[in-house]
Design a protein around this motif. Structure first.
Motif, short mmCIF file in Angstrom:
data_model
loop_
_atom_site.label_atom_id
_atom_site.label_comp_id
_atom_site.label_asym_id
_atom_site.label_seq_id
_atom_site.Cartn_x
_atom_site.Cartn_y
_atom_site.Cartn_z
N ALA A 65 -75.18 -13.14 -37.02
CA ALA A 65 -75.70 -13.93 -35.90
C ALA A 65 -75.66 -13.09 -34.64
O ALA A 65 -74.63 -12.53 -34.28
CB ALA A 65 -74.87 -15.20 -35.72
N TYR A 66 -76.80 -12.98 -33.99
CA TYR A 66 -76.90 -12.29 -32.71
C TYR A 66 -77.07 -13.35 -31.63
O TYR A 66 -78.13 -13.98 -31.52
CB TYR A 66 -78.10 -11.34 -32.70
CG TYR A 66 -78.08 -10.27 -33.77
CD1 TYR A 66 -77.42 -9.05 -33.55
CD2 TYR A 66 -78.72 -10.46 -34.99
CE1 TYR A 66 -77.41 -8.06 -34.53
CE2 TYR A 66 -78.70 -9.48 -35.98
CZ TYR A 66 -78.04 -8.28 -35.73
OH TYR A 66 -78.02 -7.30 -36.69
N ASN A 83 -85.43 -16.15 -33.69
CA ASN A 83 -85.79 -17.02 -34.80
C ASN A 83 -84.92 -18.28 -34.85
O ASN A 83 -85.05 -19.09 -35.77
CB ASN A 83 -85.76 -16.28 -36.14
CG ASN A 83 -84.39 -15.73 -36.48
OD1 ASN A 83 -83.46 -15.78 -35.68
ND2 ASN A 83 -84.26 -15.16 -37.67
N VAL A 84 -84.05 -18.44 -33.85
CA VAL A 84 -83.29 -19.68 -33.68
C VAL A 84 -83.28 -20.00 -32.19
O VAL A 84 -82.72 -19.25 -31.39
CB VAL A 84 -81.84 -19.56 -34.20
CG1 VAL A 84 -81.04 -20.82 -33.85
CG2 VAL A 84 -81.83 -19.34 -35.71
N SER A 85 -83.89 -21.10 -31.82
CA SER A 85 -83.88 -21.53 -30.43
C SER A 85 -82.85 -22.63 -30.25
O SER A 85 -82.76 -23.56 -31.05
CB SER A 85 -85.25 -22.06 -30.02
OG SER A 85 -85.19 -22.63 -28.71
N GLU A 117 -77.30 -29.20 -32.33
CA GLU A 117 -78.07 -29.61 -33.50
C GLU A 117 -79.25 -28.68 -33.75
O GLU A 117 -79.60 -28.38 -34.90
CB GLU A 117 -78.57 -31.05 -33.33
CG GLU A 117 -79.32 -31.59 -34.55
CD GLU A 117 -78.53 -31.48 -35.83
OE1 GLU A 117 -79.15 -31.17 -36.88
OE2 GLU A 117 -77.29 -31.69 -35.81
N SER A 118 -79.87 -28.20 -32.67
CA SER A 118 -81.00 -27.29 -32.82
C SER A 118 -80.57 -25.98 -33.47
O SER A 118 -81.26 -25.44 -34.35
CB SER A 118 -81.65 -27.02 -31.47
OG SER A 118 -82.77 -26.17 -31.62
N SER A 128 -80.96 -22.52 -37.95
CA SER A 128 -80.31 -21.40 -38.62
C SER A 128 -80.20 -21.61 -40.13
O SER A 128 -79.91 -20.67 -40.87
CB SER A 128 -78.90 -21.16 -38.04
OG SER A 128 -78.08 -22.30 -38.23
N SER A 129 -80.45 -22.81 -40.58
CA SER A 129 -80.29 -23.13 -41.99
C SER A 129 -81.15 -22.23 -42.89
O SER A 129 -82.36 -22.08 -42.67
CB SER A 129 -80.68 -24.60 -42.23
OG SER A 129 -80.57 -24.94 -43.59
N GLY A 130 -80.51 -21.61 -43.87
CA GLY A 130 -81.21 -20.79 -44.86
C GLY A 130 -81.54 -19.38 -44.40
O GLY A 130 -82.17 -18.64 -45.15
N LYS A 131 -81.12 -19.00 -43.21
CA LYS A 131 -81.44 -17.67 -42.69
C LYS A 131 -80.22 -16.76 -42.73
O LYS A 131 -79.13 -17.16 -42.33
CB LYS A 131 -81.96 -17.77 -41.25
CG LYS A 131 -83.26 -18.54 -41.13
CD LYS A 131 -83.66 -18.76 -39.68
CE LYS A 131 -84.94 -19.59 -39.58
NZ LYS A 131 -85.27 -19.97 -38.20
N LYS A 132 -80.41 -15.54 -43.21
CA LYS A 132 -79.30 -14.59 -43.30
C LYS A 132 -79.02 -13.91 -41.96
O LYS A 132 -77.87 -13.61 -41.64
CB LYS A 132 -79.58 -13.54 -44.37
CG LYS A 132 -79.42 -14.03 -45.79
CD LYS A 132 -79.47 -12.88 -46.77
CE LYS A 132 -79.14 -13.36 -48.19
NZ LYS A 132 -79.14 -12.22 -49.15
N GLN A 133 -80.06 -13.60 -41.23
CA GLN A 133 -79.88 -12.96 -39.93
C GLN A 133 -80.60 -13.79 -38.87
O GLN A 133 -81.78 -14.13 -39.04
CB GLN A 133 -80.42 -11.53 -39.95
CG GLN A 133 -79.70 -10.64 -40.95
CD GLN A 133 -80.01 -9.18 -40.75
OE1 GLN A 133 -79.54 -8.54 -39.81
NE2 GLN A 133 -80.80 -8.61 -41.64
#
Length: 259
Positions: A49-50, A180-182, A198-199, A204-209
């Motif tokens: 996670a960045y 890719n995650v707001s 919640e956002s 982030s669900s299902g994402k590795k990076q």
């Protein structure tokens, strides 16, 4: 006599197994051991996670840094050209505490920076000079205000201005990062803490990076309030944290030079 011989053979076998373990644990007995929790953790270590914060420094910066310091987490701050003594102190603290600075343009003025390729480059250069003079850092990573595919730029530079700018800045050696995650903290002046958390969870669900977009602004008080819960959720989801760099995973809405 037969049972005595069997007993001796069994004893010798056990001695061989113990000796094998003592000299390196590479024998049959070692292979049969169940995997440790540490080994299992390694398999999920590619979940990164960045955390990124745009538009600072602000009055929120010190609180963000306090939270990150408490949890031992490093983040990336895409900053603008704020020259107050407080802002300079925050820039020093960001660098001194091991976080990364990225260029978010000096003025963050869409009308100015997106008027032409030259105007954008000049604004980026101005911020880099300021950061180099202030904290000795000249970033080679940047985030375009509004993202690389923003349409507000069309009002100043035309429909293809972002294509031209991304091509030029990439040719100069800059790497740019969208997200890719707001956190959706920009969807309202002050978004609710619950909506922000919640956002991040849902996106982030299902994402590795994941590159998480948040904002470091005076009015974004709920972003600060949501940060500890966001960190805790991502940690329990198996992510570890890192800062962005030129060779990091990147996510781009618009590929360099494309329309």
């Amino acid at each position: 006599m037969k049972y005595l011989i069997y007993g001796i053979i069994a004893a010798l076998f056990m001695m061989i197994c113990v000796f094998t373990l003592q000299i390196g644990g590479k024998g049959v007995a070692a292979v049969l051991l169940p995997p440790s929790s540490a080994a299992a953790a390694v398999t999920s270590s590619d979940k990164i996670a960045y955390l990124t914060f745009d538009d600072g420094p602000s009055q929120s910066t010190s609180r963000i840094l306090d939270i990150l310091q408490k949890d031992g987490i490093k983040a990336t701050f895409f900053v603008t050209g704020k020259t107050s003594d407080y802002s300079k102190q925050m820039l020093h603290r960001i660098v001194d505490e091991g976080h990364t600075l990225g260029n978010h343009t000096y003025s963050h003025d869409y009308k100015r920076i997106y008027a032409s390729v030259g105007a954008f480059k000049a604004d980026v250069d101005r911020l880099n000079r300021f950061l180099e003079e202030t904290v000795g850092v000249r970033p080679n990573i940047l985030r375009y205000p509004g993202g690389s595919n923003n349409h507000l730029s069309w009002r100043s530079g035309g429909r293809h201005i972002m294509s031209a700018i991304t091509r030029e800045m990439s040719s100069l050696g800059y790497q740019y990062f969208d997200w890719n995650v707001s956190s959706t903290d920009a969807a309202a002046v002050t978004q609710s803490k619950e909506a922000i958390v919640e956002s991040v969870k849902s996106n982030s669900s299902g994402k590795k990076q994941i590159i998480v977009l948040m904002h470091d602004m005076d009015v974004k008080t709920t972003t600060v309030e949501a940060l500890p819960e966001i960190i805790s959720y991502l940690q329990h989801s198996g992510y570890h944290f890192d800062v962005l760099g030129k060779d990091s995973y990147t996510f781009q809405f618009l590929r360099p030079g494309k329309s």
